[in-house]
Design an enzyme around this catalytic site. Structure first.
Site, PDB file in Angstrom:
ATOM      1  N   THR A 100      28.202  91.315  28.588  1.00 51.04           N
ATOM      2  CA  THR A 100      28.826  90.303  29.449  1.00 51.04           C
ATOM      3  C   THR A 100      29.426  90.842  30.746  1.00 51.04           C
ATOM      4  O   THR A 100      30.299  90.199  31.331  1.00 51.04           O
ATOM      5  CB  THR A 100      29.923  89.546  28.669  1.00 51.04           C
ATOM      6  OG1 THR A 100      30.893  90.509  28.231  1.00 51.04           O
ATOM      7  CG2 THR A 100      29.355  88.802  27.489  1.00 51.04           C
ATOM      8  N   HIS A 132      32.291 105.277  25.182  1.00 53.32           N
ATOM      9  CA  HIS A 132      32.724 103.912  25.495  1.00 53.32           C
ATOM     10  C   HIS A 132      34.158 103.672  25.015  1.00 53.32           C
ATOM     11  O   HIS A 132      34.498 102.615  24.492  1.00 53.32           O
ATOM     12  CB  HIS A 132      31.765 102.877  24.888  1.00 53.32           C
ATOM     13  CG  HIS A 132      30.449 102.793  25.607  1.00 53.32           C
ATOM     14  ND1 HIS A 132      30.287 102.130  26.799  1.00 53.32           N
ATOM     15  CD2 HIS A 132      29.227 103.297  25.302  1.00 53.32           C
ATOM     16  CE1 HIS A 132      29.028 102.232  27.196  1.00 53.32           C
ATOM     17  NE2 HIS A 132      28.361 102.942  26.320  1.00 53.32           N
ATOM     18  N   ASP A 173      35.303  98.643  24.450  1.00 56.83           N
ATOM     19  CA  ASP A 173      34.463  99.383  25.394  1.00 56.83           C
ATOM     20  C   ASP A 173      35.357 100.023  26.439  1.00 56.83           C
ATOM     21  O   ASP A 173      36.593  99.873  26.397  1.00 56.83           O
ATOM     22  CB  ASP A 173      33.392  98.464  26.020  1.00 56.83           C
ATOM     23  CG  ASP A 173      32.089  99.226  26.252  1.00 56.83           C
ATOM     24  OD1 ASP A 173      32.140 100.264  26.932  1.00 56.83           O
ATOM     25  OD2 ASP A 173      31.034  98.782  25.753  1.00 56.83           O
ATOM     26  N   GLU A 202      25.333 106.042  24.194  1.00 62.02           N
ATOM     27  CA  GLU A 202      25.708 106.508  25.524  1.00 62.02           C
ATOM     28  C   GLU A 202      27.011 107.314  25.530  1.00 62.02           C
ATOM     29  O   GLU A 202      27.966 106.954  26.217  1.00 62.02           O
ATOM     30  CB  GLU A 202      25.859 105.289  26.453  1.00 62.02           C
ATOM     31  CG  GLU A 202      24.571 104.493  26.575  1.00 62.02           C
ATOM     32  CD  GLU A 202      24.721 103.226  27.402  1.00 62.02           C
ATOM     33  OE1 GLU A 202      23.798 102.904  28.146  1.00 62.02           O
ATOM     34  OE2 GLU A 202      25.769 102.528  27.268  1.00 62.02           O
TER      35      GLU A 202
HETATM   36  C1  ACM Z   1      23.581  99.604  24.752  1.00 68.71           C
HETATM   37  O1  ACM Z   1      22.961  98.760  25.406  1.00 68.71           O
HETATM   38  N1  ACM Z   1      24.298 100.536  25.346  1.00 68.71           N
HETATM   39  C2  ACM Z   1      23.548  99.606  23.305  1.00 68.71           C
END
Ligand code: ACM
Length: 452
Positions: free
Chosen positions: A362, A181, A110, A243
Site C-alpha cells: 500500500t 524491514h 515494516d 529483502e
Molecule cells: C516483497 O514484495 N518484498 C515480499
C-alpha cells in the site's frame, strides 16, 4: 448462519445442511420450491450462501455443485505502509468472503510503521507507529507530502479482526517482518539495531537498518511472536524474511540461523513459519511454508526443497502493479498487470502448492477506497484462478463480469471501471515508475541467483 429474512429475495429461509460426504469447502446449492444449501462443512455452507447471495434475485430453478481447487485463496493487505482503521479491515474481509477467499495475510510491520501494540514495548507504538510524512509516488522522484501518518492496533482491535474473519471462514495470517524491514522498531528501540539511530522511515524502498541478532534482540522477537500467537490462532505465523540487507552485519550473523531460531520457538507453540522466498537461501527450516514472490522460479525451488508453497509472483499477482498503460492510472508502478493477465495465471502443478495469494502493498494506496480501486476487478479474476478449474476462458469471464460489477456497485466498491480510470482516479502529484516486463524478469533472475 441463515440469510437474514428481511433481505432474502426468496420466500422462506434456506435449508442448511452439513454433509461430510462433500469436499470440506464444497457445497451443493439447490433452488426449487425450497432452497437447500448442503456443504461439506460450515465453510462449504457459507460458500453456498455466498453464491445464493450473488444470484441476488428469485431464480426459478438452479442446481449448483461447486468446490474450490485450492485451500489457500489468499490476499495480503499491507497495513504498515498505510494504516487501515479496523472498520476498513472488516469491510475488506467482507469483500474477500464475498469472493470466497479464505486467507488474509496481514502485513503488520515494516520500515515505515509498526502497527501492533506489544506489552512491555510501549515505544513500538508511541514512536514506531508514526512517521513525520510519506513519500508521494515512486521513490525515484523523492517527493514528500509533509503530512504525518500513523496508527496501530490494540490486541482487542486485532481480536475483533480475527473474530470477524473467522465468522467468514477466513484465516488471518499475521506477519511481523524480520530481521529486515525493521526500521520502525529500531527507531523506537535503537538497541535492536546496529548502532543507527533515527526516525521511522518516510521514504519507500528498503531500509539498510536491520535487527542485530544478539540474544536480547532474539528475545525481543520471541516476545513479539508470543504476543502474536496469543492473538492469532493461525497455525502459520508470518516472519517475513524478505529483502534483508546485510551491510550492517559485520560478525558472521546469518539470516538462515535467525529464521531457524524463530521457527523453533514457534514450533514450541505448535505453530509453523510462513516466510518470503528469501528464507530458502541457506535452507529453510522443516515445515516452513514459503510465499514465493520473486517471479515464477522460486515456487519451483521451494517445491524441489520439499516445502509447501503459496504462489504470489509479483509479475502475475501484485495488485499494486499498474492495471493499464492509461496515463490516468494512479501512480503506475511495477509491470503491466491487466485483468486478463491475472485471470490467465495458474500456479505450478504440485501437491506442495497450497494455493496462491494476491498482494496489495500500500505504498501508493492511502485509503481503503484506493485499495478497492487497485484490488477490483482484478481480485474477482483472482478468485476464479484459485477457486475455479485450471482451464478458464477469459472471454467467458469478461461476459459474466458486468453482472458481478453491478453487485460491487450495490456494495459501494470503488473498483476500477472496465473503461479505464475516471478523472478523479489520477494522482498527478504522486508520479509512478512503470517497469518493462523483460527488465523486471532479468532483475528477478539476478535477485534469485542464490536459490539456484
Ligand atoms: C516483497 O514484495 N518484498 C515480499
Amino acid at each position: 448462519m441463515a440469510l437474514s429474512g428481511g433481505h432474502s429475495p426468496f420466500a422462506g429461509e434456506p435449508r442448511l445442511i452439513i454433509d461430510p460426504a462433500l469436499p470440506r469447502e464444497g457445497y451443493e446449492l439447490s433452488v426449487a420450491d425450497e432452497i437447500e444449501v448442503r456443504g461439506g462443512s460450515a465453510a462449504g455452507v457459507f460458500y453456498g450462501l455466498q453464491t445464493l447471495r450473488q444470484l441476488g434475485r428469485p431464480t426459478p430453478r438452479v442446481s449448483i455443485t461447486d468446490a474450490p481447487r485450492f485451500g489457500w485463496r489468499g490476499v495480503l493487505l499491507d497495513v504498515a505502509r498505510h494504516f487501515m482503521p479496523v472498520p476498513d479491515v472488516l469491510r475488506f474481509l467482507d469483500l474477500l468472503a464475498f469472493h470466497k477467499l479464505n486467507v488474509l495475510h496481514l502485513h503488520l510491520t515494516d520500515d515505515q510503521g509498526w502497527r501492533v501494540e506489544v506489552p512491555g514495548w510501549p515505544r513500538l507504538t508511541s514512536v514506531g507507529a508514526w512517521r513525520s510524512e510519506s513519500m508521494l509516488g515512486s521513490r525515484i522522484h523523492s517527493l514528500h507530502d509533509g503530512t504525518p501518518h500513523g496508527g496501530f492496533y490494540t490486541a482487542e482491535d486485532l481480536r475483533a479482526i480475527v473474530a470477524h474473519a473467522a465468522e467468514r471462514h477466513i484465516t488471518v495470517v499475521p506477519e511481523i517482518d524480520m530481521p529486515g524491514h525493521m526500521q520502525a522498531a529500531i527507531a523506537a528501540y535503537p538497541a535492536l539495531g546496529n548502532g543507527w539511530t533515527g526516525p521511522v522511515r518516510t521514504g519507500w524502498g528498503i531500509s539498510p537498518h536491520v535487527l542485530n541478532l544478539a540474544p536480547a534482540t532474539l528475545d525481543f522477537c520471541r516476545q513479539v511472536l508470543d504476543h502474536i500467537c496469543d492473538i492469532f490462532p493461525s497455525e502459520l505465523i508470518g516472519i517475513g524474511g524478505d529483502e534483508c540487507p546485510t551491510e550492517e552485519w559485520t560478525d558472521g550473523q546469518s539470516q538462515a540461523a535467525f529464521t531457524a531460531l524463530m521457527a523453533e520457538h514457534l514450533a514450541g507453540r505448535g505453530r509453523r513459519i510462513y516466510g518470503w522466498d528469501e528464507i530458502l537461501a541457506g535452507g529453510a527450516p522443516p515445515g516452513a511454508v514459503v510465499a514465493a514472490w520473486r517471479g515464477i522460479e522460486p515456487a519451483e525451488v521451494a517445491i524441489r526443497a520439499g516445502h509447501q508453497v503459496v504462489c504470489c509472483p509479483d509479475v502475475k499477482l501484485y495488485l499494486d502493479y499498474r492495471q493499464s498503460e492509461d496515463p490516468g492510472e494512479p501512480t503506475p508502478v511495477g509491470t503491466l498487470l491487466t485483468l486478463e493477465d491475472v485471470y490467465a495465471y495458474n500456479p505450478p502443478e504440485s501437491p506442495l502448492v497450497l494455493g496462491a495469494q494476491a498482494n496489495l502493498w500500500t505504498e501508493h494506496m492511502e485509503s481503503l477506497r484506493r485499495v478497492e480501486y487497485m484490488a477490483f476487478p482484478r481480485l474477482c479474476a483472482f478468485a476464479e484462478v484459485v477457486w475455479g478449474p485450471a482451464e478458464r476462458d477469459f472471454a467467458d469471464f469478461a461476459a459474466r463480469l458486468p453482472e458481478h460489477l453491478a453487485r460491487l456497485d450495490a456494495l459501494g466498491v470503488n473498483y476500477r471501471p472496465l473503461s479505464g480510470p475516471r478523472p478523479q482516479d489520477a494522482r498527478p502529484g504522486a508520479p509512478g515508475n512503470p517497469r518493462a516486463l523483460d527488465d523486471r524478469l532479468a532483475e528477478l533472475h539476478e535477485m534469485t541467483a542464490d536459490l539456484r
